[in-house]
Design a protein around this motif. Structure first.
Motif, PDB file in Angstrom:
ATOM      1  N   UNK A  44       0.833  -1.216   0.000  1.00 33.18           N
ATOM      2  CA  UNK A  44       0.000   0.000   0.000  1.00 33.18           C
ATOM      3  C   UNK A  44       0.860   1.256   0.000  1.00 33.18           C
ATOM      4  N   UNK A  45       1.911   1.256   0.805  1.00 32.80           N
ATOM      5  CA  UNK A  45       2.783   2.433   0.860  1.00 32.80           C
ATOM      6  C   UNK A  45       3.507   2.620  -0.473  1.00 32.80           C
ATOM      7  N   UNK A  46       4.054   1.545  -1.024  1.00 34.30           N
ATOM      8  CA  UNK A  46       4.741   1.644  -2.316  1.00 34.30           C
ATOM      9  C   UNK A  46       3.755   2.088  -3.401  1.00 34.30           C
ATOM     10  N   UNK A  47       2.531   1.625  -3.325  1.00 29.92           N
ATOM     11  CA  UNK A  47       1.508   2.043  -4.294  1.00 29.92           C
ATOM     12  C   UNK A  47       1.255   3.541  -4.202  1.00 29.92           C
ATOM     13  N   UNK A  48       1.197   4.089  -2.993  1.00 31.59           N
ATOM     14  CA  UNK A  48       1.007   5.536  -2.832  1.00 31.59           C
ATOM     15  C   UNK A  48       2.188   6.316  -3.401  1.00 31.59           C
ATOM     16  N   UNK A  49       3.377   5.799  -3.204  1.00 30.64           N
ATOM     17  CA  UNK A  49       4.564   6.464  -3.743  1.00 30.64           C
ATOM     18  C   UNK A  49       4.569   6.424  -5.272  1.00 30.64           C
ATOM     19  N   UNK A  56       8.465  10.871  -0.666  1.00 34.14           N
ATOM     20  CA  UNK A  56       8.740   9.607   0.010  1.00 34.14           C
ATOM     21  C   UNK A  56       9.547   9.604   1.300  1.00 34.14           C
ATOM     22  N   UNK A  57      10.197  10.648   1.703  1.00 30.99           N
ATOM     23  CA  UNK A  57      11.108  10.562   2.849  1.00 30.99           C
ATOM     24  C   UNK A  57      10.390  10.032   4.083  1.00 30.99           C
ATOM     25  N   UNK A  58      10.918   8.960   4.660  1.00 31.20           N
ATOM     26  CA  UNK A  58      10.270   8.272   5.782  1.00 31.20           C
ATOM     27  C   UNK A  58      10.301   9.074   7.078  1.00 31.20           C
ATOM     28  N   UNK A  59      11.150  10.090   7.161  1.00 31.36           N
ATOM     29  CA  UNK A  59      11.212  10.884   8.385  1.00 31.36           C
ATOM     30  C   UNK A  59      10.489  12.206   8.247  1.00 31.36           C
ATOM     31  N   UNK A  60      10.709  12.894   7.141  1.00 32.83           N
ATOM     32  CA  UNK A  60      10.124  14.227   7.013  1.00 32.83           C
ATOM     33  C   UNK A  60       9.275  14.402   5.756  1.00 32.83           C
ATOM     34  N   UNK A  61       9.111  13.357   4.977  1.00 28.06           N
ATOM     35  CA  UNK A  61       8.331  13.457   3.752  1.00 28.06           C
ATOM     36  C   UNK A  61       6.836  13.391   4.018  1.00 28.06           C
ATOM     37  N   UNK A 109      -1.665   6.082  10.952  1.00 30.56           N
ATOM     38  CA  UNK A 109      -0.567   6.438  10.043  1.00 30.56           C
ATOM     39  C   UNK A 109      -0.451   5.464   8.881  1.00 30.56           C
ATOM     40  N   UNK A 110      -0.093   6.005   7.728  1.00 25.94           N
ATOM     41  CA  UNK A 110       0.071   5.187   6.528  1.00 25.94           C
ATOM     42  C   UNK A 110       1.293   4.284   6.645  1.00 25.94           C
ATOM     43  N   UNK A 111       2.377   4.813   7.214  1.00 28.14           N
ATOM     44  CA  UNK A 111       3.611   4.033   7.309  1.00 28.14           C
ATOM     45  C   UNK A 111       3.495   2.944   8.366  1.00 28.14           C
ATOM     46  N   UNK A 112       3.777   1.692   8.003  1.00 27.52           N
ATOM     47  CA  UNK A 112       3.780   0.612   8.999  1.00 27.52           C
ATOM     48  C   UNK A 112       5.047   0.680   9.855  1.00 27.52           C
ATOM     49  N   UNK A 113       5.026   0.008  10.961  1.00 30.79           N
ATOM     50  CA  UNK A 113       6.206  -0.058  11.823  1.00 30.79           C
ATOM     51  C   UNK A 113       7.360  -0.679  11.048  1.00 30.79           C
ATOM     52  N   UNK A 114       8.550  -0.147  11.246  1.00 29.44           N
ATOM     53  CA  UNK A 114       9.734  -0.680  10.577  1.00 29.44           C
ATOM     54  C   UNK A 114       9.820  -0.315   9.104  1.00 29.44           C
ATOM     55  N   UNK A 115       9.118   0.731   8.685  1.00 27.80           N
ATOM     56  CA  UNK A 115       9.075   1.086   7.270  1.00 27.80           C
ATOM     57  C   UNK A 115      10.446   1.428   6.712  1.00 27.80           C
ATOM     58  N   UNK A 116      11.253   2.159   7.446  1.00 23.69           N
ATOM     59  CA  UNK A 116      12.539   2.593   6.919  1.00 23.69           C
ATOM     60  C   UNK A 116      13.383   1.393   6.472  1.00 23.69           C
ATOM     61  N   UNK A 117      13.475   0.402   7.318  1.00 22.36           N
ATOM     62  CA  UNK A 117      14.251  -0.803   6.984  1.00 22.36           C
ATOM     63  C   UNK A 117      13.597  -1.572   5.829  1.00 22.36           C
ATOM     64  N   UNK A 133      13.924   9.455  -5.150  1.00 25.67           N
ATOM     65  CA  UNK A 133      12.555   9.819  -5.557  1.00 25.67           C
ATOM     66  C   UNK A 133      12.134   9.233  -6.904  1.00 25.67           C
ATOM     67  N   UNK A 134      12.642   8.072  -7.275  1.00 22.09           N
ATOM     68  CA  UNK A 134      12.367   7.516  -8.599  1.00 22.09           C
ATOM     69  C   UNK A 134      10.885   7.195  -8.791  1.00 22.09           C
TER      70      UNK A 134
END
Length: 175
Positions: A44-49, A56-61, A109-117, A133-134
């Motif tokens: 779902x997250x990749x689909x939104x991107x 996409x930035x996982x911290x401030x995006x 939140x849209x981002x699941x736990x452990x999203x960055x990794x 940002x590809x």
């Protein structure tokens, strides 16, 4: 002092220059990126991107600040507090994106736990680890090809007078 100069010459590297070339993925390549997701939440997250061009930035995006309450039946609402530019925008949901988002939570939140990794793993497995940002660039290029410049600017959050779409993404689409 001489040793410093000698070492500087021996260890000389050309400075990294930001490339003006925008790389975009084909729809087949985007589907391959989706195939490297291990869970529905990651897909779902990749689909939104990829299909909505969310920053996409996982911290401030925008993706880090986006809540499922903003994902409606026909569009995604990026509120001023979520947007990088501080202005709101509406991104229409394509049939493919709707299919990928089906059954998403009503809120949270849209981002699941452990999203960055997870995102690092997905990018590495997909061969896009070095590309910044590809997925957003791919969305902009494909959306521009399918619609017009004004709609692409609105979906991307660019101002009406911005030449970014024209300078970068139009060239990528024509190639």
């Amino acid at each position: 002092a001489r040793a410093t100069r000698v070492l500087a010459v021996l260890h000389y590297r050309e400075r990294h220059r930001k490339s003006t070339e925008i790389k975009i993925l084909t729809l087949t390549e985007v589907e391959a990126v989706l195939g490297h997701c291990h869970s529905v939440e990651e897909r779902r997250v990749v689909a939104l991107l990829a299909f909505a061009g969310i920053r996409p930035d996982a911290e401030s995006g925008e993706i880090a600040r986006l809540d499922w309450e903003a994902v409606w039946a026909r569009e995604i609402y990026i509120a001023p507090g979520v947007s990088k530019t501080g202005s709101d925008r509406h991104i229409e949901i394509s049939p493919r994106l709707r299919e990928l988002l089906d059954g998403h939570p009503a809120s949270g939140p849209v981002l699941p736990a452990g999203w960055r990794r997870a995102w690092q793993r997905i990018r590495k497995a997909s061969g896009i680890a070095g590309e910044q940002d590809i997925l957003r660039h791919s969305f902009a290029s494909h959306y521009l090809a399918a619609t017009d410049e004004a709609r692409a600017k609105a979906a991307m959050g660019h101002t009406a007078g911005s030449s970014t779409i024209f300078r970068h993404y139009r060239r990528a689409v024509t190639q």
